[in-house]
Design an enzyme around this catalytic site. Sequence first.
Site, PDB file in Angstrom:
ATOM      1  N   GLY A 312       0.821  -1.215   0.000  1.00 58.78           N
ATOM      2  CA  GLY A 312       0.000   0.000   0.000  1.00 58.78           C
ATOM      3  C   GLY A 312       0.851   1.259   0.000  1.00 58.78           C
ATOM      4  CB  SER A 313       0.046   4.683   1.154  1.00 59.36           C
ATOM      5  OG  SER A 313      -1.122   4.825   0.379  1.00 59.36           O
ATOM      6  CB  THR A 314       4.513   1.840   3.478  1.00 57.47           C
ATOM      7  OG1 THR A 314       4.205   0.558   2.941  1.00 57.47           O
ATOM      8  CG2 THR A 314       3.770   2.061   4.781  1.00 57.47           C
TER       9      THR A 314
END
Length: 584
Positions: A312-314
């Site tokens: 995801g956004s990491t």
Amino acid sequence: MLCRGYNLNKVKTVHRRMLLIYVWGIALFCLLIVGKLAYIMIFQSEYYTEKALEVQERERKIKAPRGQILDRNGKVIASNKTVCTVSVIYNQIKNPDKVTEALSKELEMDKEEVRKKVEKRSVREKIKSNIPKEVGDKIREYNLAGVKVDEDYKRYYPYGSLASKVLGFTGADNQGIIGLEVQYEEYLKGIDGMIMTPTDSRGIEMENALEQRQEPVSGNDLVTSIDVNIQKYAEQIAYNTLEAKQANYVSIIVMNPNNGEIFAMVNAPEFDLNNPYTLNYQLNHSVSAKEKQDLLNKMWRNQCTNDTYEPGSTFKVVTATAALENNVVDLNTKFSCPGFRVVDDRRIRCHKTTGHGSETFLQGTMNSCNPVFIDVGLKVGVKKFYQQMNKLGLMNKTGIDVPGEAGTIIHQIKNVGNVELATMSFGQSFQITPMQYLVAASAVVNGGKLITPHFGIKSVNGDGEVVKKYSYTEKKGVVSKGTSDTMKYVLEKVISEGTGSKGKVEGYKVGGKTATSQKLPRGSGKYIASFMGFAPADNPEVIAMAIIDEPKGIYYGGQVAAPVISRLYTNILPYLLEEKEQGE
């Protein structure tokens, strides 16, 4: 008459010759026998003496103590406990009923089960192993003929379930099964000793005969990078979160981003290392042996290294790094977010459905804006995107020193179109392990050095002498210093002013990135919340991440996972940084 005499003499001559041949044959045979005996007695005496002793001696193995496992400060986290093995020798038993009665009582075993073993005609029959030493001592006091009580060693873990999926455990013969126990088996295991007892032709031990004893050699101790204090506190936070969010599991990794030494690795719920075959939860129905084994295998899995997930956004940290390295953006590059982005025939939304409006690349990162990163990923292009992933080690396993590490699951580059690249740019449509991600993030913030994560520091013998000092590969220049410095600045802004504000730690500058990953199948309503944070932001000495699988209620990484690392850092940063200053 002359003819008859002639024939008689001829017969006598033949008889004499035959007798001579017979005598010579016997003499030759005797000579061969004597020669063979001389050869055996003189030239092969040692060989046959050894064979005779094998028949006339009974061997009993003395298990060697396994090496201890220590944390970085010398605290013992895996040791040995003296136990006993009780066995019987059929030929020496004088009172089978008395033996059966005593052993069934002291060992708390069924009397008929013990009787069958006592009456079994075998050289040596094991009754029970791994019994407490005090029980073994009590059996010795009976002074039962034919009963042997040998001291043995059983692995003992003084902290119970602490770092269970990292340490692993040993089997019945004290060999490593999973984790560090099996990874460092060569150094931890010792060399077994032996007791050789003379016996007569019936296999009965001879009275007053001297036993030969070969002493065992202890295994070497393993010094690890684990810090018990950090591990205990990380586990406490993980369990609190697990309960509060009713999640499937909570994982936390704490590591030095500059050399790959892992201070803590938590996979809650952990399991009891002293009872590794007992499930860490109650079953409300019966299961088959195969189903039980499958459940145990699942319980033993290290989610940080054995399981993959969509980051995801990491992962926007990697996309941003690729963009800066390839000079396709700078911090002030302008973007626009209407709340979605259409790529080919696919409409991909932002987490803020009303949109962020006009924003710079820096603001887009602080806002964790999907449309911005879709544009950035498409600017970088498939080839350079994959090249940067490869440089950061994301296309390969990390080489961590625990077994069973999983690898990346990703599209072949030839099959990546605009939609695939767009979703990959914000961390979807491929899978990596948490450990792989943390290694890549470390390279981004440590000045561009790709490190190998590890636990093993060195092996030492009983005298404290170093037997083996472990070394690990490093690769410099996977990110330029300029990009690394820029990314540290950007990620500090994410915490101080952006979506990661709940990752703040009073008195310290922290950098980091949040993520909320939707699990497959899409629309299932199941998520993974995660957060990566490092400190101090301008010169990182520690990097950590938390992963919460399927949290109930609020599931956003910034709301659920960031506070986990904030609480962890609030407690351990003073301890870690003070320890470093003292070391210098």
